[in-house]
Design an enzyme around this catalytic site. Sequence first.
Site, PDB file in Angstrom:
ATOM      1  N   LYS A   1       7.370  22.860 -13.838  1.00 43.76           N
ATOM      2  CA  LYS A   1       6.518  21.711 -13.497  1.00 43.76           C
ATOM      3  C   LYS A   1       6.186  21.732 -12.012  1.00 43.76           C
ATOM      4  CE  LYS A   1       5.008  17.207 -14.251  1.00 43.76           C
ATOM      5  NZ  LYS A   1       5.138  15.959 -14.987  1.00 43.76           N
TER       6      LYS A   1
ATOM      7  N   ASN B   1      -0.562  18.954 -20.727  1.00 39.01           N
ATOM      8  CA  ASN B   1      -0.897  17.959 -21.752  1.00 39.01           C
ATOM      9  C   ASN B   1      -0.920  18.553 -23.155  1.00 39.01           C
ATOM     10  OD1 ASN B   1      -1.216  15.878 -19.836  1.00 39.01           O
ATOM     11  ND2 ASN B   1      -3.236  16.678 -19.327  1.00 39.01           N
TER      12      ASN B   1
ATOM     13  N   LYS C   1       3.108  11.438 -10.837  1.00 38.78           N
ATOM     14  CA  LYS C   1       2.257  10.554 -11.644  1.00 38.78           C
ATOM     15  C   LYS C   1       3.042   9.291 -11.952  1.00 38.78           C
ATOM     16  CE  LYS C   1      -0.775  13.613 -14.297  1.00 38.78           C
ATOM     17  NZ  LYS C   1      -1.149  13.944 -15.683  1.00 38.78           N
TER      18      LYS C   1
ATOM     19  N   GLU D   1       9.397  18.267 -24.394  1.00 37.32           N
ATOM     20  CA  GLU D   1       8.702  18.658 -23.153  1.00 37.32           C
ATOM     21  C   GLU D   1       9.248  19.986 -22.623  1.00 37.32           C
ATOM     22  OE1 GLU D   1       6.132  16.855 -22.314  1.00 37.32           O
ATOM     23  OE2 GLU D   1       6.529  14.712 -22.612  1.00 37.32           O
TER      24      GLU D   1
ATOM     25  N   HIS E   1      -0.467  16.356 -26.147  1.00 38.47           N
ATOM     26  CA  HIS E   1      -0.409  14.967 -25.680  1.00 38.47           C
ATOM     27  C   HIS E   1      -1.588  14.122 -26.147  1.00 38.47           C
ATOM     28  CE1 HIS E   1       3.023  16.177 -23.366  1.00 38.47           C
ATOM     29  NE2 HIS E   1       3.123  14.994 -22.790  1.00 38.47           N
TER      30      HIS E   1
ATOM     31  N   ARG F   1      -2.855  21.870 -14.074  1.00 33.11           N
ATOM     32  CA  ARG F   1      -1.927  20.800 -14.471  1.00 33.11           C
ATOM     33  C   ARG F   1      -2.278  20.233 -15.849  1.00 33.11           C
ATOM     34  NH1 ARG F   1       0.751  15.947 -10.720  1.00 33.11           N
ATOM     35  NH2 ARG F   1       2.111  15.194 -12.380  1.00 33.11           N
TER      36      ARG F   1
ATOM     37  N   HIS G   1       7.854   8.962 -27.147  1.00 31.19           N
ATOM     38  CA  HIS G   1       6.827   9.827 -26.568  1.00 31.19           C
ATOM     39  C   HIS G   1       7.045  11.293 -26.974  1.00 31.19           C
ATOM     40  CE1 HIS G   1       4.007  11.446 -23.658  1.00 31.19           C
ATOM     41  NE2 HIS G   1       4.970  12.211 -23.159  1.00 31.19           N
TER      42      HIS G   1
ATOM     43  N   HIS H   1      -0.628  10.948 -27.931  1.00 23.99           N
ATOM     44  CA  HIS H   1      -0.961   9.601 -27.442  1.00 23.99           C
ATOM     45  C   HIS H   1      -1.652   8.790 -28.533  1.00 23.99           C
ATOM     46  CE1 HIS H   1      -0.836  10.861 -22.907  1.00 23.99           C
ATOM     47  NE2 HIS H   1       0.369  10.640 -23.411  1.00 23.99           N
TER      48      HIS H   1
ATOM     49  N   ARG I   1       0.812  -1.233   0.000  1.00 24.63           N
ATOM     50  CA  ARG I   1       0.000   0.000   0.000  1.00 24.63           C
ATOM     51  C   ARG I   1       0.839   1.273   0.000  1.00 24.63           C
ATOM     52  NH1 ARG I   1      -2.580  -3.246   3.661  1.00 24.63           N
ATOM     53  NH2 ARG I   1      -4.411  -4.271   2.778  1.00 24.63           N
TER      54      ARG I   1
ATOM     55  N   GLU J   1      -4.439  17.337 -10.931  1.00 22.68           N
ATOM     56  CA  GLU J   1      -4.900  17.696 -12.277  1.00 22.68           C
ATOM     57  C   GLU J   1      -6.399  17.943 -12.343  1.00 22.68           C
ATOM     58  OE1 GLU J   1      -2.878  15.672 -15.518  1.00 22.68           O
ATOM     59  OE2 GLU J   1      -4.613  16.013 -16.805  1.00 22.68           O
TER      60      GLU J   1
HETATM   61  N1  LIG Z   1       4.819  10.498 -15.018  1.00 21.71           N
HETATM   62  C1  LIG Z   1       4.773  11.547 -15.808  1.00 21.71           C
HETATM   63  O1  LIG Z   1       4.360  12.631 -15.377  1.00 21.71           O
HETATM   64  C2  LIG Z   1       5.266  11.430 -17.197  1.00 21.71           C
HETATM   65  C3  LIG Z   1       5.501  12.571 -17.942  1.00 21.71           C
HETATM   66  C4  LIG Z   1       6.043  12.441 -19.222  1.00 21.71           C
HETATM   67  C5  LIG Z   1       6.309  11.178 -19.719  1.00 21.71           C
HETATM   68  N2  LIG Z   1       6.053  10.080 -18.971  1.00 21.71           N
HETATM   69  C6  LIG Z   1       6.356   8.737 -19.473  1.00 21.71           C
HETATM   70  O2  LIG Z   1       7.778   8.648 -19.629  1.00 21.71           O
HETATM   71  C7  LIG Z   1       8.058   7.678 -20.623  1.00 21.71           C
HETATM   72  C8  LIG Z   1       9.119   8.210 -21.547  1.00 21.71           C
HETATM   73  O3  LIG Z   1      10.302   8.435 -20.815  1.00 21.71           O
HETATM   74  P1  LIG Z   1      11.718   8.523 -21.538  1.00 21.71           P
HETATM   75  O4  LIG Z   1      11.604   9.396 -22.690  1.00 21.71           O
HETATM   76  O5  LIG Z   1      12.703   8.791 -20.497  1.00 21.71           O
HETATM   77  O6  LIG Z   1      11.879   7.048 -22.151  1.00 21.71           O
HETATM   78  P2  LIG Z   1      12.627   5.738 -21.636  1.00 21.71           P
HETATM   79  O7  LIG Z   1      12.481   5.560 -20.202  1.00 21.71           O
HETATM   80  O8  LIG Z   1      12.183   4.634 -22.534  1.00 21.71           O
HETATM   81  O9  LIG Z   1      14.151   6.057 -21.944  1.00 21.71           O
HETATM   82  C9  LIG Z   1      14.567   6.245 -23.258  1.00 21.71           C
HETATM   83  C10 LIG Z   1      15.731   5.310 -23.651  1.00 21.71           C
HETATM   84  O10 LIG Z   1      16.938   5.827 -23.125  1.00 21.71           O
HETATM   85  C11 LIG Z   1      17.601   4.824 -22.361  1.00 21.71           C
HETATM   86  N3  LIG Z   1      18.360   5.553 -21.364  1.00 21.71           N
HETATM   87  C12 LIG Z   1      17.918   6.079 -20.207  1.00 21.71           C
HETATM   88  N4  LIG Z   1      18.877   6.823 -19.648  1.00 21.71           N
HETATM   89  C13 LIG Z   1      19.954   6.761 -20.462  1.00 21.71           C
HETATM   90  C14 LIG Z   1      21.249   7.334 -20.428  1.00 21.71           C
HETATM   91  N5  LIG Z   1      21.602   8.183 -19.462  1.00 21.71           N
HETATM   92  N6  LIG Z   1      22.108   7.040 -21.429  1.00 21.71           N
HETATM   93  C15 LIG Z   1      21.732   6.222 -22.430  1.00 21.71           C
HETATM   94  N7  LIG Z   1      20.514   5.663 -22.533  1.00 21.71           N
HETATM   95  C16 LIG Z   1      19.639   5.938 -21.554  1.00 21.71           C
HETATM   96  C17 LIG Z   1      16.485   3.962 -21.881  1.00 21.71           C
HETATM   97  O11 LIG Z   1      16.947   2.704 -21.479  1.00 21.71           O
HETATM   98  C18 LIG Z   1      15.603   3.913 -23.112  1.00 21.71           C
HETATM   99  O12 LIG Z   1      16.127   3.021 -24.057  1.00 21.71           O
HETATM  100  C19 LIG Z   1       6.750   7.379 -21.310  1.00 21.71           C
HETATM  101  O13 LIG Z   1       6.305   6.111 -20.900  1.00 21.71           O
HETATM  102  C20 LIG Z   1       5.813   8.460 -20.825  1.00 21.71           C
HETATM  103  O14 LIG Z   1       4.471   8.043 -20.768  1.00 21.71           O
HETATM  104  C21 LIG Z   1       5.545  10.189 -17.732  1.00 21.71           C
HETATM  105 ZN   LIG Z   2       4.819  14.063 -22.037  1.00 21.83          ZN
END
Ligand SMILES: NC(=O)c1ccc[n+]([C@@H]2O[C@H](COP(=O)([O-])OP(=O)(O)OC[C@H]3O[C@@H](n4cnc5c(N)ncnc54)[C@H](O)[C@@H]3O)[C@@H](O)[C@H]2O)c1
Ligand SMILES: [Zn+2]
Length: 363
Positions: free
Chosen positions: A226, A244, A142, A184, A247, A240, A264, A251, A120, A236
């Site tokens: 942010k 988006n 999130k 972003e 987005h 907030r 993304h 999406h 939990r 949100e």
């Molecule tokens: N929670 C939120 O508020 C929020 C906001 C925006 C996006 N997201 C989510 O985040 C995700 C996208 O995140 P992302 O763009 O970081 O993608 P990701 O986590 O897939 O990372 C991108 C790639 O880079 C690699 N990588 C990570 N760090 C590295 C480094 N320092 N050197 C080399 N390679 C590295 C990873 O292994 C992966 O292959 C999506 O699933 C999206 O929905 C969430």
């Molecule tokens: Zn995003």
Amino acid sequence: MRTVNVALAERGYAIHIGRGVLSAPDLLAPYLTHQSVAVVTNETVAPLYLHTLRANLAELGVQPLEIVLPDGEQYKNWQTLNQIFDALLAHHCERNSTLIALGGGVIGDMGGFAAACFQRGIAFIQIPTTLLAQVDSSVGGKTAINHPLGKNMIGAFHQPRLALADISTLATLPDRELSAGLAEVIKYGLIRDADFLSWLEANMTGLMARDEALLEEAVFRSCQHKAEVVAADERETGERALLNLGHTFGHAIETGLGYGVWLHGEAVAAGTVMAARLSALLGYLTEADVRRVEAVLQAAGLPVRGARLAKANGARYLELMRHDKKVQDGRLRLVVLEAIGRAAVSDRVADTELLAAIDATCD
Ligand SMILES: NC(=O)c1ccc[n+]([C@@H]2O[C@H](COP(=O)([O-])OP(=O)(O)OC[C@H]3O[C@@H](n4cnc5c(N)ncnc54)[C@H](O)[C@@H]3O)[C@@H](O)[C@H]2O)c1
Ligand SMILES: [Zn+2]
């Protein structure tokens, strides 16, 4: 090192931003009062940065459980999440264990959701290693996994206790991922800070060349934005939602093509152009504004045309967009730009206008 505080009373926390913060055990020390620590990372990030974190934890007398997951958005699902629970349970983690997510947004979202659910809710620390995760996904609590019918559909709000954004980790990031993160960053300029957008336009070449001082500035200002938004509207219900921008369109691209085909940030970039186009159709932005949005995204190495998802392309977009979380009482709630640097949510956009914006942005 610079610090942004996310002001959420008892759930508030600090984001330390700078070169080398991953190699500073004293930053972690106050948060690891119990010995039981699990690190969730992936097969790409582990060989790059896990040894540094492991060495820090060893200095603090902690030998972490290391959970190394497969890499990719396509693994941000129930099955992979369950691997985390399997490991936590097999190694007798408990209520006072701490989970550290070391990696990009996929690891942060999935690790955070595991921390939200396990027993939990256990303590959670974010160590984001992509630009996107440093400026966006690690801030604001999130967490989620994807469902085959929609992105981030299963999740929870769970704030971390601490976030460490080490700019030096961006050196190993693939070019495409750097660009995806910039989508972003640009978003913050577009929705709430025209000066920041101008700064980004002026410094994009340096950012693309990974000038660390510029990257640090961009991460710091993005986190400030942010954090401000999240502090004003954690769940949100209002402001907030402006984060988006692009987005809902984006999406649709991610879900429509299959997770992981477009990044993304790439999908958000094309979606941002659609949102800008829509804003022009609604009479807010000028044609020159739309071109400015395209130009800054393009300078960041991002796509400015949407992917074609089907023969009846616009209809497919609309179908996917209606599955998005941003639907309320059956009405799509879309972020539009009233001007460069000012955004609003509208639930009064007609399908014809939406289709026109999508059509104008897809080849
Ligand atoms: N929670 C939120 O508020 C929020 C906001 C925006 C996006 N997201 C989510 O985040 C995700 C996208 O995140 P992302 O763009 O970081 O993608 P990701 O986590 O897939 O990372 C991108 C790639 O880079 C690699 N990588 C990570 N760090 C590295 C480094 N320092 N050197 C080399 N390679 C590295 C990873 O292994 C992966 O292959 C999506 O699933 C999206 O929905 C969430
Ligand atoms: Zn995003």
